[in-house]
Design an enzyme around this catalytic site. Structure first.
Site, PDB file in Angstrom:
ATOM      1  N   SER A 141      16.370  30.903 -41.535  1.00  0.00           N
ATOM      2  CA  SER A 141      16.710  29.434 -41.824  1.00  0.00           C
ATOM      3  C   SER A 141      16.197  28.757 -40.466  1.00  0.00           C
ATOM      4  O   SER A 141      15.042  28.150 -40.465  1.00  0.00           O
ATOM      5  CB  SER A 141      18.340  29.412 -41.654  1.00  0.00           C
ATOM      6  OG  SER A 141      18.993  28.242 -41.816  1.00  0.00           O
ATOM      7  N   SER A 142      17.019  28.227 -39.515  1.00  0.00           N
ATOM      8  CA  SER A 142      16.564  27.471 -38.131  1.00  0.00           C
ATOM      9  C   SER A 142      15.346  28.249 -37.715  1.00  0.00           C
ATOM     10  O   SER A 142      14.473  27.793 -37.201  1.00  0.00           O
ATOM     11  CB  SER A 142      17.883  27.244 -37.146  1.00  0.00           C
ATOM     12  OG  SER A 142      17.362  26.325 -36.253  1.00  0.00           O
TER      13      SER A 142
END
Length: 298
Positions: A141-142
Protein backbone atom coordinates in the site's frame (compact mmCIF):
# COMPACT_ATOMS: atom_id res chain seq x y z
CA UNK A 1 25.06 -27.52 44.31
CA UNK A 2 23.80 -25.77 41.15
CA UNK A 3 21.43 -22.91 41.83
CA UNK A 4 17.98 -22.80 40.26
CA UNK A 5 18.73 -19.73 38.12
CA UNK A 6 21.74 -21.48 36.59
CA UNK A 7 19.67 -24.58 35.89
CA UNK A 8 17.05 -22.41 34.24
CA UNK A 9 19.67 -20.67 32.17
CA UNK A 10 21.24 -23.95 31.13
CA UNK A 11 17.88 -25.37 30.11
CA UNK A 12 17.19 -22.30 28.03
CA UNK A 13 20.54 -22.60 26.26
CA UNK A 14 19.98 -26.33 25.64
CA UNK A 15 16.52 -25.66 24.25
CA UNK A 16 17.92 -22.99 21.96
CA UNK A 17 20.62 -25.35 20.68
CA UNK A 18 18.24 -28.24 20.15
CA UNK A 19 15.49 -26.21 18.49
CA UNK A 20 17.84 -24.00 16.50
CA UNK A 21 16.02 -20.84 17.56
CA UNK A 22 17.44 -17.48 16.60
CA UNK A 23 18.61 -14.89 19.10
CA UNK A 24 18.21 -12.14 16.50
CA UNK A 25 15.40 -9.65 16.95
CA UNK A 26 14.08 -6.40 15.57
CA UNK A 27 15.96 -3.48 17.11
CA UNK A 28 15.75 0.27 16.71
CA UNK A 29 18.66 2.34 15.41
CA UNK A 30 18.38 5.91 16.65
CA UNK A 31 21.40 7.52 15.03
CA UNK A 32 21.72 6.49 11.40
CA UNK A 33 22.53 9.90 9.92
CA UNK A 34 20.50 12.77 8.48
CA UNK A 35 16.79 12.17 8.93
CA UNK A 36 14.82 14.86 7.06
CA UNK A 37 11.61 12.80 7.15
CA UNK A 38 11.84 12.18 10.90
CA UNK A 39 11.36 8.46 10.24
CA UNK A 40 12.28 5.73 12.70
CA UNK A 41 14.71 2.98 11.73
CA UNK A 42 14.37 -0.62 12.81
CA UNK A 43 16.64 -3.40 11.62
CA UNK A 44 16.76 -7.17 11.65
CA UNK A 45 20.24 -8.66 11.51
CA UNK A 46 20.30 -12.47 11.54
CA UNK A 47 22.65 -14.38 13.81
CA UNK A 48 24.64 -15.51 10.77
CA UNK A 49 25.08 -12.65 8.33
CA UNK A 50 26.33 -13.51 4.87
CA UNK A 51 29.58 -12.00 3.68
CA UNK A 52 28.68 -8.70 1.98
CA UNK A 53 24.99 -9.21 2.73
CA UNK A 54 22.11 -8.07 0.58
CA UNK A 55 19.79 -5.50 2.16
CA UNK A 56 16.00 -5.43 1.88
CA UNK A 57 13.98 -2.35 2.83
CA UNK A 58 10.47 -3.47 3.87
CA UNK A 59 7.96 -0.61 3.99
CA UNK A 60 4.70 -0.65 5.92
CA UNK A 61 1.24 0.57 4.89
CA UNK A 62 -0.65 3.69 6.06
CA UNK A 63 -1.43 3.40 9.75
CA UNK A 64 1.20 0.72 10.13
CA UNK A 65 4.52 0.58 11.92
CA UNK A 66 7.84 -1.13 11.45
CA UNK A 67 7.08 -3.62 14.22
CA UNK A 68 3.65 -4.45 12.80
CA UNK A 69 5.04 -5.06 9.31
CA UNK A 70 7.87 -7.14 10.76
CA UNK A 71 5.26 -9.46 12.26
CA UNK A 72 3.13 -9.59 9.12
CA UNK A 73 5.70 -10.96 6.70
CA UNK A 74 8.42 -13.58 6.71
CA UNK A 75 11.38 -11.58 5.47
CA UNK A 76 13.08 -11.78 8.87
CA UNK A 77 12.73 -15.56 9.17
CA UNK A 78 14.04 -15.95 5.64
CA UNK A 79 16.96 -13.69 6.56
CA UNK A 80 17.92 -16.34 9.11
CA UNK A 81 18.20 -18.76 6.19
CA UNK A 82 19.87 -16.58 3.56
CA UNK A 83 21.89 -14.15 5.67
CA UNK A 84 20.59 -10.86 4.31
CA UNK A 85 19.61 -7.86 6.46
CA UNK A 86 16.14 -6.29 6.63
CA UNK A 87 15.53 -2.61 7.32
CA UNK A 88 12.02 -1.81 8.56
CA UNK A 89 11.54 1.98 8.41
CA UNK A 90 8.64 3.50 10.34
CA UNK A 91 6.80 6.66 9.22
CA UNK A 92 5.83 9.19 11.88
CA UNK A 93 3.42 11.59 10.18
CA UNK A 94 0.10 11.70 8.30
CA UNK A 95 -1.32 8.58 9.95
CA UNK A 96 2.02 6.87 9.40
CA UNK A 97 1.76 7.19 5.63
CA UNK A 98 4.92 7.63 3.58
CA UNK A 99 5.47 10.93 1.82
CA UNK A 100 5.08 10.28 -1.89
CA UNK A 101 3.79 13.76 -2.72
CA UNK A 102 6.38 16.44 -2.05
CA UNK A 103 9.03 17.56 -4.49
CA UNK A 104 11.62 16.77 -1.81
CA UNK A 105 10.73 13.09 -1.52
CA UNK A 106 10.35 12.67 -5.29
CA UNK A 107 13.74 14.19 -6.06
CA UNK A 108 17.16 12.59 -5.71
CA UNK A 109 18.78 13.93 -2.52
CA UNK A 110 15.81 16.28 -2.12
CA UNK A 111 14.93 15.27 1.42
CA UNK A 112 11.85 14.00 3.28
CA UNK A 113 11.08 10.30 3.80
CA UNK A 114 12.87 8.91 0.77
CA UNK A 115 16.21 10.42 1.79
CA UNK A 116 15.74 9.24 5.38
CA UNK A 117 15.30 5.70 4.06
CA UNK A 118 18.33 5.99 1.78
CA UNK A 119 20.41 7.15 4.75
CA UNK A 120 19.26 4.06 6.67
CA UNK A 121 20.57 2.00 3.76
CA UNK A 122 23.90 3.82 3.71
CA UNK A 123 24.29 3.30 7.46
CA UNK A 124 23.60 -0.43 7.08
CA UNK A 125 25.95 -0.83 4.13
CA UNK A 126 28.78 0.76 6.09
CA UNK A 127 28.17 -0.98 9.41
CA UNK A 128 27.69 -4.50 8.05
CA UNK A 129 29.87 -4.35 4.93
CA UNK A 130 26.76 -4.78 2.80
CA UNK A 131 26.67 -5.28 -0.95
CA UNK A 132 25.73 -1.93 -2.49
CA UNK A 133 24.70 -3.72 -5.70
CA UNK A 134 22.11 -5.82 -3.84
CA UNK A 135 19.86 -3.29 -2.13
CA UNK A 136 16.15 -3.88 -2.64
CA UNK A 137 12.82 -2.32 -1.68
CA UNK A 138 9.38 -3.82 -1.15
CA UNK A 139 6.24 -2.72 0.61
CA UNK A 140 2.47 -2.78 0.84
CA UNK A 141 0.00 0.00 0.00
CA UNK A 142 1.72 3.23 1.12
CA UNK A 143 4.90 1.15 1.36
CA UNK A 144 4.38 0.06 -2.24
CA UNK A 145 3.94 3.67 -3.30
CA UNK A 146 7.21 4.50 -1.53
CA UNK A 147 8.88 1.55 -3.25
CA UNK A 148 8.07 3.20 -6.57
CA UNK A 149 9.36 6.54 -5.24
CA UNK A 150 12.66 5.01 -4.19
CA UNK A 151 13.04 3.25 -7.55
CA UNK A 152 12.51 6.53 -9.39
CA UNK A 153 14.41 8.97 -7.18
CA UNK A 154 17.26 6.66 -6.16
CA UNK A 155 17.96 4.26 -9.04
CA UNK A 156 21.63 4.43 -8.08
CA UNK A 157 20.85 2.90 -4.67
CA UNK A 158 18.27 0.19 -5.39
CA UNK A 159 18.68 -2.81 -7.67
CA UNK A 160 15.06 -4.01 -7.66
CA UNK A 161 11.63 -3.27 -6.25
CA UNK A 162 8.51 -5.27 -5.46
CA UNK A 163 5.48 -3.05 -4.71
CA UNK A 164 2.31 -4.75 -3.45
CA UNK A 165 -0.85 -2.72 -4.17
CA UNK A 166 0.66 0.68 -4.81
CA UNK A 167 0.47 3.39 -7.44
CA UNK A 168 2.84 4.94 -9.99
CA UNK A 169 5.78 7.13 -9.15
CA UNK A 170 4.62 10.73 -9.13
CA UNK A 171 0.89 10.04 -9.02
CA UNK A 172 0.54 11.93 -5.72
CA UNK A 173 2.91 14.75 -6.71
CA UNK A 174 1.74 18.05 -5.27
CA UNK A 175 -0.93 16.55 -3.01
CA UNK A 176 -1.41 18.20 0.38
CA UNK A 177 -0.75 15.04 2.39
CA UNK A 178 0.57 11.50 2.22
CA UNK A 179 -2.58 9.39 2.50
CA UNK A 180 -3.64 8.45 -1.04
CA UNK A 181 -7.31 8.50 -0.05
CA UNK A 182 -7.43 11.88 1.69
CA UNK A 183 -4.58 13.62 -0.14
CA UNK A 184 -5.54 12.82 -3.71
CA UNK A 185 -8.60 10.65 -4.28
CA UNK A 186 -8.07 11.06 -8.02
CA UNK A 187 -5.06 8.77 -7.80
CA UNK A 188 -6.68 6.37 -5.35
CA UNK A 189 -9.69 6.10 -7.66
CA UNK A 190 -7.49 5.37 -10.66
CA UNK A 191 -8.54 8.52 -12.47
CA UNK A 192 -5.07 9.84 -13.23
CA UNK A 193 -4.42 8.24 -16.59
CA UNK A 194 -1.34 9.25 -18.56
CA UNK A 195 0.49 7.93 -21.58
CA UNK A 196 3.30 5.50 -20.88
CA UNK A 197 5.79 8.13 -22.01
CA UNK A 198 4.44 10.76 -19.62
CA UNK A 199 4.60 8.31 -16.72
CA UNK A 200 8.12 7.35 -17.75
CA UNK A 201 9.13 11.02 -17.91
CA UNK A 202 7.96 11.43 -14.33
CA UNK A 203 10.32 8.67 -13.22
CA UNK A 204 13.18 10.17 -15.20
CA UNK A 205 12.52 13.57 -13.59
CA UNK A 206 13.28 12.09 -10.16
CA UNK A 207 17.01 12.10 -10.83
CA UNK A 208 17.77 14.66 -13.54
CA UNK A 209 20.80 13.79 -15.61
CA UNK A 210 20.93 10.18 -14.46
CA UNK A 211 22.02 7.86 -17.27
CA UNK A 212 22.31 4.53 -15.47
CA UNK A 213 19.95 1.60 -15.22
CA UNK A 214 16.76 1.57 -13.15
CA UNK A 215 15.76 -1.03 -10.57
CA UNK A 216 13.95 -3.97 -12.08
CA UNK A 217 10.34 -4.06 -10.94
CA UNK A 218 7.93 -6.80 -9.85
CA UNK A 219 4.45 -5.26 -9.52
CA UNK A 220 1.56 -6.90 -7.61
CA UNK A 221 -2.10 -5.86 -7.54
CA UNK A 222 -5.53 -7.32 -6.82
CA UNK A 223 -8.44 -6.99 -9.24
CA UNK A 224 -10.86 -6.45 -6.34
CA UNK A 225 -8.89 -3.64 -4.70
CA UNK A 226 -11.39 -0.91 -3.85
CA UNK A 227 -9.00 1.21 -1.76
CA UNK A 228 -6.60 1.82 -4.64
CA UNK A 229 -8.47 1.02 -7.83
CA UNK A 230 -7.08 -1.50 -10.30
CA UNK A 231 -6.27 1.23 -12.83
CA UNK A 232 -3.29 2.05 -10.60
CA UNK A 233 -1.86 -1.34 -11.59
CA UNK A 234 -2.36 -0.53 -15.26
CA UNK A 235 -0.66 2.84 -14.88
CA UNK A 236 2.30 1.37 -12.98
CA UNK A 237 2.82 -1.19 -15.70
CA UNK A 238 2.65 1.52 -18.38
CA UNK A 239 5.16 3.61 -16.45
CA UNK A 240 7.83 0.98 -15.96
CA UNK A 241 7.38 -0.59 -19.39
CA UNK A 242 8.28 2.83 -20.80
CA UNK A 243 11.26 3.25 -18.46
CA UNK A 244 12.64 -0.12 -19.56
CA UNK A 245 11.51 0.11 -23.19
CA UNK A 246 9.73 -3.26 -23.08
CA UNK A 247 6.29 -4.48 -24.04
CA UNK A 248 4.12 -7.39 -22.97
CA UNK A 249 5.52 -10.70 -24.19
CA UNK A 250 3.10 -13.19 -22.66
CA UNK A 251 0.76 -13.99 -19.79
CA UNK A 252 1.17 -17.05 -17.59
CA UNK A 253 -2.00 -18.03 -15.74
CA UNK A 254 -2.25 -19.46 -12.22
CA UNK A 255 1.24 -18.27 -11.34
CA UNK A 256 2.55 -18.23 -8.63
CA UNK A 257 -0.80 -19.47 -7.34
CA UNK A 258 -4.27 -20.17 -8.65
CA UNK A 259 -6.05 -17.04 -9.82
CA UNK A 260 -2.88 -15.02 -10.30
CA UNK A 261 -1.71 -14.05 -13.78
CA UNK A 262 1.96 -13.33 -14.33
CA UNK A 263 2.57 -10.74 -17.04
CA UNK A 264 6.02 -10.92 -18.58
CA UNK A 265 7.49 -7.92 -20.35
CA UNK A 266 10.39 -8.22 -22.74
CA UNK A 267 12.65 -11.03 -21.55
CA UNK A 268 11.15 -10.91 -18.09
CA UNK A 269 14.39 -9.71 -16.52
CA UNK A 270 13.37 -6.07 -15.98
CA UNK A 271 9.61 -6.05 -15.49
CA UNK A 272 7.02 -8.59 -14.45
CA UNK A 273 3.57 -7.93 -13.04
CA UNK A 274 1.06 -10.06 -11.15
CA UNK A 275 -2.68 -9.53 -11.40
CA UNK A 276 -4.46 -11.33 -8.55
CA UNK A 277 -8.06 -12.18 -9.46
CA UNK A 278 -10.55 -11.43 -6.69
CA UNK A 279 -7.89 -10.18 -4.27
CA UNK A 280 -8.56 -6.89 -2.47
CA UNK A 281 -6.32 -4.39 -0.76
CA UNK A 282 -3.62 -5.35 -0.28
CA UNK A 283 -2.15 -8.43 -2.01
CA UNK A 284 -0.49 -10.69 0.58
CA UNK A 285 3.29 -10.59 0.38
CA UNK A 286 4.74 -13.50 -1.56
CA UNK A 287 8.18 -13.68 0.02
CA UNK A 288 9.45 -16.57 -2.07
CA UNK A 289 8.65 -14.81 -5.35
CA UNK A 290 10.14 -11.56 -4.09
CA UNK A 291 13.35 -13.19 -2.88
CA UNK A 292 13.69 -14.98 -6.20
CA UNK A 293 13.19 -11.69 -8.06
CA UNK A 294 15.85 -10.09 -5.89
CA UNK A 295 18.24 -12.94 -6.72
CA UNK A 296 18.55 -13.94 -3.09
CA UNK A 297 16.74 -17.28 -3.28
CA UNK A 298 16.25 -19.80 -6.10
Amino acid sequence: MISLPLLTYGAAVLTSLVCGTSAASLVQVKDFGANPGNANMYIYVPDKVAANPAIIVALHYCGGTATAYYRQNNFASQADKYGYIVIYPSATHDNNCWDAATTATLTHNGGSDSLSIVNMVKYTLAKYNGDSKRVFATGSSSGAIMTNVLAGAYPDVFAAGAPFSGMPYGCLAGSPGSSPQSADPICANGQKIYTAEKWGDLVRSGYPGYNGSYPKMQIWFGTADYVLKYQNFVEQVKQWSNVFGVSLTKNVTDTPKKGYTKMIFGEGDKLVAYSAAGVGHFVPTDESSVLSWFGIAP
